[in-house]
Design a protein around this motif. Structure first.
Motif, PDB file in Angstrom:
ATOM      1  N   PHE A 167       0.846  -1.203   0.000  1.00  0.00           N
ATOM      2  CA  PHE A 167       0.000   0.000   0.000  1.00  0.00           C
ATOM      3  C   PHE A 167       0.880   1.251   0.000  1.00  0.00           C
ATOM      4  N   GLU A 168       1.966   1.211   0.805  1.00  0.00           N
ATOM      5  CA  GLU A 168       2.858   2.383   0.928  1.00  0.00           C
ATOM      6  C   GLU A 168       3.536   2.719  -0.407  1.00  0.00           C
ATOM      7  N   GLU A 169       3.774   1.709  -1.228  1.00  0.00           N
ATOM      8  CA  GLU A 169       4.402   1.961  -2.534  1.00  0.00           C
ATOM      9  C   GLU A 169       3.398   2.506  -3.544  1.00  0.00           C
ATOM     10  N   LEU A 170       2.172   1.947  -3.512  1.00  0.00           N
ATOM     11  CA  LEU A 170       1.202   2.264  -4.566  1.00  0.00           C
ATOM     12  C   LEU A 170       0.325   3.485  -4.282  1.00  0.00           C
ATOM     13  N   PHE A 171       0.028   3.749  -3.004  1.00  0.00           N
ATOM     14  CA  PHE A 171      -0.899   4.844  -2.690  1.00  0.00           C
ATOM     15  C   PHE A 171      -0.369   6.217  -3.155  1.00  0.00           C
ATOM     16  N   PRO A 172       0.929   6.536  -2.934  1.00  0.00           N
ATOM     17  CA  PRO A 172       1.416   7.839  -3.420  1.00  0.00           C
ATOM     18  C   PRO A 172       1.308   7.966  -4.950  1.00  0.00           C
ATOM     19  N   LEU A 173       1.478   6.851  -5.687  1.00  0.00           N
ATOM     20  CA  LEU A 173       1.344   6.896  -7.148  1.00  0.00           C
ATOM     21  C   LEU A 173      -0.096   7.185  -7.554  1.00  0.00           C
ATOM     22  N   ALA A 174      -1.038   6.562  -6.819  1.00  0.00           N
ATOM     23  CA  ALA A 174      -2.467   6.801  -7.108  1.00  0.00           C
ATOM     24  C   ALA A 174      -2.823   8.261  -6.841  1.00  0.00           C
ATOM     25  N   GLU A 175      -2.300   8.807  -5.739  1.00  0.00           N
ATOM     26  CA  GLU A 175      -2.548  10.223  -5.424  1.00  0.00           C
ATOM     27  C   GLU A 175      -1.938  11.128  -6.493  1.00  0.00           C
ATOM     28  N   ASP A 176      -0.747  10.762  -6.960  1.00  0.00           N
ATOM     29  CA  ASP A 176      -0.054  11.557  -7.977  1.00  0.00           C
ATOM     30  C   ASP A 176      -0.852  11.569  -9.289  1.00  0.00           C
ATOM     31  N   ALA A 177      -1.371  10.400  -9.689  1.00  0.00           N
ATOM     32  CA  ALA A 177      -2.164  10.312 -10.928  1.00  0.00           C
ATOM     33  C   ALA A 177      -3.420  11.171 -10.817  1.00  0.00           C
ATOM     34  N   ALA A 178      -4.120  11.066  -9.659  1.00  0.00           N
ATOM     35  CA  ALA A 178      -5.342  11.848  -9.463  1.00  0.00           C
ATOM     36  C   ALA A 178      -5.046  13.353  -9.515  1.00  0.00           C
ATOM     37  N   GLU A 179      -3.876  13.732  -9.009  1.00  0.00           N
ATOM     38  CA  GLU A 179      -3.470  15.150  -9.042  1.00  0.00           C
ATOM     39  C   GLU A 179      -3.246  15.606 -10.486  1.00  0.00           C
ATOM     40  N   VAL A 180      -2.634  14.745 -11.307  1.00  0.00           N
ATOM     41  CA  VAL A 180      -2.414  15.070 -12.728  1.00  0.00           C
ATOM     42  C   VAL A 180      -3.765  15.336 -13.405  1.00  0.00           C
TER      43      VAL A 180
ATOM     44  N   PHE B 122      -7.926  -1.928  -0.505  1.00  0.00           N
ATOM     45  CA  PHE B 122      -6.741  -2.270  -1.306  1.00  0.00           C
ATOM     46  C   PHE B 122      -6.357  -3.731  -1.049  1.00  0.00           C
ATOM     47  N   GLU B 123      -6.381  -4.117   0.227  1.00  0.00           N
ATOM     48  CA  GLU B 123      -6.039  -5.505   0.587  1.00  0.00           C
ATOM     49  C   GLU B 123      -7.043  -6.489  -0.036  1.00  0.00           C
ATOM     50  N   LEU B 124      -8.319  -6.111  -0.049  1.00  0.00           N
ATOM     51  CA  LEU B 124      -9.332  -6.974  -0.682  1.00  0.00           C
ATOM     52  C   LEU B 124      -9.070  -7.090  -2.188  1.00  0.00           C
ATOM     53  N   ALA B 125      -8.723  -5.970  -2.819  1.00  0.00           N
ATOM     54  CA  ALA B 125      -8.512  -5.954  -4.275  1.00  0.00           C
ATOM     55  C   ALA B 125      -7.340  -6.838  -4.677  1.00  0.00           C
ATOM     56  N   ARG B 126      -6.243  -6.792  -3.917  1.00  0.00           N
ATOM     57  CA  ARG B 126      -5.078  -7.613  -4.326  1.00  0.00           C
ATOM     58  C   ARG B 126      -5.322  -9.095  -4.076  1.00  0.00           C
ATOM     59  N   ARG B 127      -6.285  -9.420  -3.191  1.00  0.00           N
ATOM     60  CA  ARG B 127      -6.628 -10.834  -2.954  1.00  0.00           C
ATOM     61  C   ARG B 127      -7.690 -11.326  -3.943  1.00  0.00           C
ATOM     62  N   HIS B 128      -8.382 -10.388  -4.602  1.00  0.00           N
ATOM     63  CA  HIS B 128      -9.398 -10.745  -5.616  1.00  0.00           C
ATOM     64  C   HIS B 128      -9.050  -9.968  -6.883  1.00  0.00           C
TER      65      HIS B 128
END
Length: 423
Positions: free
Chosen positions: A204-217, A304-310
């Motif tokens: 989550f720590e690796e991916l969440f900042p990227l998701a925030e960055d994309a939304a900002e773009v 996020f944890e649910l999504a990576r398991r499904h």
């Protein structure tokens, strides 16, 4: 033409043409040297009156009547703010080279106007500068290659040259459609779960900042009229994403090898979900965490944890879970007794959520893995077992309905509002 085709994506070419001619005529008259200072005000009032007339030749909009009940500047501003919702699925299909040249040679101006209308109404959520750049380069390609002595070779070379711009138009239309439908917070969640399903080993720590960055773009560039906002910022985001994600496995590393950042971004977004790893049960956030300052972040982490398991659950289904969890937090955290409210909701979610996710995961998992005809056969068998008393007609209808849902909504690049309504 482009601006009004984006704005009124359900309008006919004739309706757009009427409106454009009126606006151009108003500009030619009122922007001329020595024009009367009241020219624009009088001309735009006449245009509003025409829009409100019974036999208006302009695009129909259900909100027109409400605007026409107002007067003066309010009426004009109200009419100017009207717009159709964007098209769910782009309808523009590029004809083959021969057909293009035939239509172009017959009437170059009519060909250009109709192309601008069809393309802009199909990709109406792409930022205006992106659309203008893309349509300009397409028309330039057609006018160059249709008079060339070797049109086939010319088209091949030109299409390769505008590949990056075509991808930018396609990707920014998808991203900005999501942004318009979801808003910044939900786009962050949508991007996060998409990455989680493609790279379930990432944290989550690796991916969440990227998701925030994309939304900002997208928040900065979807409505921007700055010439290169989307291209520049999306390229910066892709470079950042490749820096973080290349270590997550060969699939992403291969996408990031290219020199063209736009193509790299497209490659990552087109990756199918990875098989879900075997992970321990998801730790549920506590009442204190959910209702604290960081409540939204804790809820996102859990989903996020649910999504990576499904990893095959479609975006539209995950979004329903996200909406439900947001509603639960709003209801319970402001209740007199948050703990007992959350406890009751947890029990209900505990019963409903696992079978819902399992069904969605199975449907889209099979769609992704099997050839389409085999997928439909598998669907038919499982439905026949589940509904032994159903008629052949009903079974056929259900198979078609689910196959249609899967083919449109199982990929991450599916139309957001259409798929939400179909879940």
């Amino acid at each position: 033409i482009v601006a009004n085709s984006r704005k009124f994506s359900n309008a006919t070419f004739e309706e757009i043409n009427h409106l454009v001619q009126e606006i151009v005529s108003l500009a030619e008259t009122c922007c001329a040297e020595g024009a009367d200072p009241s020219c624009y005000d009088a001309g735009s009032s006449a245009l509003s009156a025409k829009s409100c007339g019974e036999a208006s030749p302009f695009p129909f909009h259900p909100g027109t009547a409400a605007c026409c009940s107002q007067e003066g500047l309010e009426q004009k501003l109200c009419l100017a703010a009207l717009r159709h919702p964007p098209q769910q699925l782009p309808r523009y299909l590029q004809p083959d080279n021969e057909e293009l040249c035939q239509a172009f040679k017959q009437d170059p101006k009519d060909f250009a106007d109709r192309f601008l209308y069809e393309y802009a109404s199909s990709y109406g959520q792409a930022p205006l500068p992106v659309l203008l750049g893309s349509t300009r380069s397409f028309l330039s390609m057609v006018s160059t290659c249709c008079i060339s002595s070797m049109p086939t070779a010319c088209f091949r070379k030109e299409k390769l040259a505008r590949k990056s711009l075509s991808l930018l138009t396609l990707m920014s239309n998808r991203a900005c459609s999501r942004f318009a439908a979801y808003g910044k917070d939900k786009v962050t969640f949508s991007y996060l779960t998409s990455l989680a399903q493609k790279m379930p080993a990432a944290s989550f720590e690796e991916l969440f900042p990227l998701a925030e960055d994309a939304a900002e773009v997208f928040s900065q560039c979807c409505d921007s009229v700055a010439e290169d906002c989307m291209q520049r910022k999306l390229s910066e985001h892709t470079a950042k994403a490749c820096g973080v994600l290349s270590a997550q496995g060969e699939r992403v590393a291969n996408c990031c090898k290219g020199k063209n950042l736009m193509e790299n971004y497209f490659c990552i977004s087109a990756l199918p979900p990875a098989p879900a790893p075997k992970l321990p049960e998801v730790p549920k956030p506590t009442d204190k965490q959910l209702c604290g300052e960081e409540g939204a972040r804790h809820a996102k982490r859990y989903l996020f944890e649910l999504a990576r398991r499904h990893s095959s659950v479609p975006e539209a289904a995950l979004n329903m879970v996200y909406d439900a969890s947001t509603k639960v937090r709003e209801e319970c955290c402001s209740a007199k007794d948050p703990s007992s409210c959350l406890q009751a909701k947890r029990q209900l979610m505990g019963e409903k959520l696992p079978p819902f996710l399992e069904k969605a995961n199975q449907l889209c998992g099979q769609y992704t893995q099997l050839p389409f005809l085999d997928f439909k056969k598998r669907l038919q068998e499982s439905l026949r077992q589940a509904l032994p008393a159903a008629s052949t007609e009903l079974l056929g209808r259900l198979v078609e309905q689910r196959a249609d849902f899967a083919s449109t909504c199982c990929s991450h690049n599916s139309p957001p509002l259409y798929c939400s309504s179909k879940v």
